[in-house]
Every structure is written in structure tokens, then in C-alpha cells.
Design an enzyme around this catalytic site. Structure first.
Site, PDB file in Angstrom:
ATOM      1  N   CYS A 290     -93.680  13.549 -43.940  1.00 38.81           N
ATOM      2  CA  CYS A 290     -92.331  13.750 -44.486  1.00 38.81           C
ATOM      3  C   CYS A 290     -92.394  14.338 -45.889  1.00 38.81           C
ATOM      4  CB  CYS A 290     -91.582  12.420 -44.570  1.00 38.81           C
ATOM      5  SG  CYS A 290     -91.402  11.622 -42.999  1.00 38.81           S
TER       6      CYS A 290
ATOM      7  N   ASP B 144     -67.527  25.660 -38.167  1.00 40.76           N
ATOM      8  CA  ASP B 144     -66.456  24.996 -37.395  1.00 40.76           C
ATOM      9  C   ASP B 144     -66.772  23.528 -37.137  1.00 40.76           C
ATOM     10  OD1 ASP B 144     -68.551  25.277 -35.638  1.00 40.76           O
ATOM     11  OD2 ASP B 144     -67.479  26.508 -34.175  1.00 40.76           O
TER      12      ASP B 144
HETATM   13  C1  BEZ Z   1     -95.452  10.654 -41.676  1.00 45.42           C
HETATM   14  O1  BEZ Z   1     -94.399  11.079 -42.182  1.00 45.42           O
HETATM   15  O2  BEZ Z   1     -96.533  11.025 -42.101  1.00 45.42           O
HETATM   16  C2  BEZ Z   1     -95.427   9.717 -40.517  1.00 45.42           C
HETATM   17  C3  BEZ Z   1     -94.431   8.761 -40.396  1.00 45.42           C
HETATM   18  C4  BEZ Z   1     -94.446   7.906 -39.307  1.00 45.42           C
HETATM   19  C5  BEZ Z   1     -95.437   8.008 -38.359  1.00 45.42           C
HETATM   20  C6  BEZ Z   1     -96.410   8.967 -38.461  1.00 45.42           C
HETATM   21  C7  BEZ Z   1     -96.413   9.842 -39.553  1.00 45.42           C
END
Ligand code: BEZ
Length: 219
Positions: free
Chosen positions: A44, A134
Site C-alpha cells: 500500500c 454523472d
Molecule cells: C501490503 O500492503 O503490503 C499487504 C497488506 C495485506 C496483505 C498483504 C500485503
């Protein structure tokens, strides 16, 4: 769950940039809502940094971005500092991150049953919802937590969605901005000269059917 073509439901939620009401926040622009398993997770962190660097490209296309993760706003704000350090970004983080208490994750079908937090609850998967001016859902993608998304591909699909929203074309496999398009099947052969002044090339196929109709990308 929201189906393609349905109004993406409105909601109010706290974010790293204050409380937002989704439809008001969208204004009359395109919007991309994308979710994350949790704050302070490695994939992330790379995704949010990548998107932050691509913001000028999304802005050029009249697209606003908003992320979502099931953690509180203080956690989001602390994590943003790590994201910025990791991606060598400075200044204000360019889009909000929603602090979800699971309500939105459940409502929009974002949970990944295979990945669980410390309490054993399912984490959010990597969803992407693209909403048009929309307020209707134009595209959704759902990746598991363990697979990071390709945001160049998200830009590519925005180009396709915006083009095909107004022109009677579809974009073929691996199409890129400026590439040849295909005339959609509902266009009658007699309407082609008026609709496609740049011309249409028919590719012959063994069936003899006239459905592979290529045309340069319309303006
Ligand atoms: C990640 O963002 O690295 C991750 C989050 C949950 C499970 C596996 C990877």
C-alpha cells in the site's frame, strides 16, 4: 455492491483532509476511489506514493482521487509521512485518505476473506471504483491484498472511458491513447461515413462477418 451504470451511493466519512461527502467532493469531475488493506503495510505504501506522483496526469484528465483504509485519521496522517519519505514526496499530500470503520468496506463489497488483521477480521482488498461526472459507476477492479495495482493501467482505462463515453468506438486489447479504435457493433454500416470521417478499415475474417472495423482515434 454497486453495478456498472448505477449511481455510486453517496456517503459521508472522515478523511485525512477533513470530513467529506462523496458526491459534493466529486463536484462535476470524474472520481477514483481506491481501497487498501491497512495503514503501514508495504505494498500500500508503494501504491499511494505511485498515485501521488501521478496526480498531475489524473488532474489533466479531470479526475479526482480518494483512497480508503480501515484505520483512523491520526494513523493515516502518520502513515502519509512514511509514504512521502518512501517516494521522495514533499508538501501537502495531494489527495485524501478515507478513515473507514468497515461500514464502507462492507457496503461496497471490498473485503478480502483470505487476508485477516490481528483480530481475525478480513482486510480490505484493493478495489478501484471509477465514477463519472454523472456519479455513475463506470469501472470497478478488485485485486487481492497481495497484488499491487498498475496505476499506468488505471490512467489508460480513464483515457478509454472518457473517449468511449462520447464517441461510438471501443478500444481494443492493449490500446493506448492515440491508437486505432474499433467501431462499436451497434453502428450501422450506412452511418459510418458520417460518424467516422477519418475512415474505417474492415479486417476480413474466415466467417465473412464484417465486425472487425478499425478507425483512427476520433478527436
Ligand atoms: C501490503 O500492503 O503490503 C499487504 C497488506 C495485506 C496483505 C498483504 C500485503
Amino acid at each position: 455492491m454497486v453495478n456498472l451504470g448505477e449511481i455510486f451511493p453517496n456517503f459521508t466519512a472522515p478523511t485525512s483532509q477533513g470530513e467529506i461527502t462523496f458526491h459534493d467532493w466529486l463536484e462535476d469531475k470524474w472520481g477514483i476511489l481506491f481501497s487498501h488493506p491497512a495503514d503501514y503495510t508495504p505494498v500500500c505504501t508503494t501504491e499511494l506514493g505511485t498515485v501521488a506522483k501521478l496526480v498531475p496526469e489524473f488532474t489533466k484528465r479531470n479526475v479526482k482521487l480518494i483512497a480508503l483504509s480501515i484505520d483512523d485519521v491520526d494513523s493515516h496522517n502518520g502513515w502519509i509521512k512514511d509514504i512521502q519519505a518512501d517516494s521522495q514526496l514533499t508538501g501537502e499530500f495531494p489527495f485524501p485518505i478515507i478513515s473507514d470503520n468497515r461500514d464502507l468496506a462492507v457496503k461496497f463489497g471490498m473485503l478480502d476473506p483470505d487476508e485477516r488483521d490481528k483480530a481475525g477480521l478480513p482486510l480490505t482488498a484493493r478495489c478501484v471504483f471509477i465514477v463519472g461526472p454523472d456519479k455513475k459507476l463506470k469501472l470497478s477492479l478488485l485485486y487481492p491484498a497481495t497484488t499491487g495495482r498498475n496505476f499506468d493501467e488505471i490512467l489508460r482505462v480513464v483515457d478509454s472511458l472518457q473517449l468511449t463515453a462520447t464517441k461510438k468506438v471501443a478500444t481494443p486489447a492493449n490500446w493506448q491513447q492515440g491508437g486505432d479504435c474499433m467501431v462499436i457493433p451497434s453502428v450501422k454500416q450506412e452511418d459510418i461515413p458520417k460518424l467516422f470521417p477519418k475512415g474505417v478499415t474492415m479486417k476480413p475474417v474466415p466467417s465473412g462477418k464484417s465486425y472487425l472495423r478499425y478507425t483512427p482515434q476520433p478527436e
